[in-house]
Write a protein that holds these residues in place. Structure first.
Motif, short mmCIF file in Angstrom:
data_model
loop_
_atom_site.label_atom_id
_atom_site.label_comp_id
_atom_site.label_asym_id
_atom_site.label_seq_id
_atom_site.Cartn_x
_atom_site.Cartn_y
_atom_site.Cartn_z
N UNK A 1 0.79 -1.23 0.00
CA UNK A 1 0.00 0.00 0.00
C UNK A 1 0.82 1.28 0.00
N UNK A 2 2.07 1.23 0.45
CA UNK A 2 2.84 2.44 0.60
C UNK A 2 4.32 2.11 0.56
N UNK A 3 5.12 2.99 -0.01
CA UNK A 3 6.56 2.76 -0.09
C UNK A 3 7.29 4.09 0.07
N UNK B 1 3.12 4.35 5.22
CA UNK B 1 4.36 4.51 5.97
C UNK B 1 4.94 5.87 5.63
N UNK B 2 5.46 6.55 6.64
CA UNK B 2 6.06 7.87 6.47
C UNK B 2 7.38 7.91 7.20
N UNK B 3 8.36 8.58 6.62
CA UNK B 3 9.66 8.78 7.25
C UNK B 3 9.67 10.17 7.87
N UNK C 1 11.62 13.32 10.30
CA UNK C 1 12.92 13.93 10.59
C UNK C 1 13.52 13.43 11.89
N UNK C 2 12.70 12.84 12.77
CA UNK C 2 13.22 12.32 14.04
C UNK C 2 13.88 10.94 13.89
N UNK C 3 13.99 10.43 12.66
CA UNK C 3 14.64 9.15 12.41
C UNK C 3 13.72 7.96 12.55
N UNK C 4 12.43 8.20 12.75
CA UNK C 4 11.46 7.11 12.91
C UNK C 4 10.67 6.88 11.64
N UNK C 5 10.16 5.66 11.53
CA UNK C 5 9.15 5.32 10.53
C UNK C 5 7.82 5.31 11.26
N UNK C 6 6.83 5.97 10.71
CA UNK C 6 5.48 5.96 11.26
C UNK C 6 4.61 5.14 10.33
N UNK D 1 -1.59 4.28 14.88
CA UNK D 1 -0.33 4.66 14.25
C UNK D 1 0.79 4.24 15.19
N UNK D 2 1.77 3.56 14.63
CA UNK D 2 2.93 3.10 15.39
C UNK D 2 4.18 3.73 14.84
N UNK D 3 5.23 3.79 15.67
CA UNK D 3 6.51 4.29 15.18
C UNK D 3 7.63 3.38 15.63
N UNK D 4 8.70 3.39 14.85
CA UNK D 4 9.88 2.59 15.15
C UNK D 4 11.07 3.29 14.51
#
Length: 171
Positions: A105-107, A148-150, A152-157, A165-168
């Motif tokens: 769905x998203x890249x 999925x979104x990248x 500026x804090x270095x996380x993937x949301x 919504x999760x982040x890692x």
């Protein structure tokens, strides 16, 4: 690079009797939109997402939704889920590799060239210069990742279907 460069997928009608999909980009001059004729190598399925290389607008990716085999017949059956162009959409290469037959769905492409992919099985990751996809992290829910979104804090949301919504952090 100009952040206004995009690749945009569309479909209509989106049903079994007369499904049509297409792609357009403004990668040439950043202003003029043109339709891209997708080759037979790209399946005739819904385009779930598109991403542009942050350093080269001629380099882009498509995430193809839908199943490719057992649940589909006709055009689009039996072929991949992630495609790459390095020439502004003239040619496309299937880079699905070891992905299971699952809708995408998203890249997004990271600054170092890695790829993050939202799928019906969660978020997958392909390191730069690799051809192998793997599950991203160990704490993301195993549910459909619709976006999925990248950051500026270095996380993937990851926006999931029914799990919030999760982040890692990126590896």
């Amino acid at each position: 690079m100009d952040k206004g460069i995009g690749y945009v997928g569309w479909c209509g009608p989106c049903n079994n009797s007369g499904f049509t999909r297409g792609l357009a980009t403004n990668a040439g001059d950043g202003k003029t939109w043109k339709a891209i004729t997708l080759p037979d190598a790209v399946p005739n399925r819904y385009i779930g997402g598109a991403a542009v290389d942050p350093t080269d607008p001629q380099h882009a990716y498509l995430a193809m939704n839908g199943f490719s085999r057992r649940f589909t017949e006709g055009p689009g059956a039996g072929i991949g889920h992630v495609f790459q162009t390095t020439d502004g959409g003239t040619t496309w290469t299937d880079i699905s590799g070891n992905l299971p037959d699952v809708p995408t769905s998203s890249i997004k492409q990271t600054r170092d060239g890695a790829l993050v992919l939202g799928t019906d099985l969660g978020v997958l990751y392909r390191p730069a210069r690799s051809t192998t996809w793997k599950k991203l992290g160990g704490n993301l829910p195993l549910t459909a990742a619709m976006d999925v979104e990248l950051a500026d804090d270095g996380n993937v949301y990851a926006a999931t279907h029914g799990r919030g919504i999760s982040s890692i952090p990126l590896p």
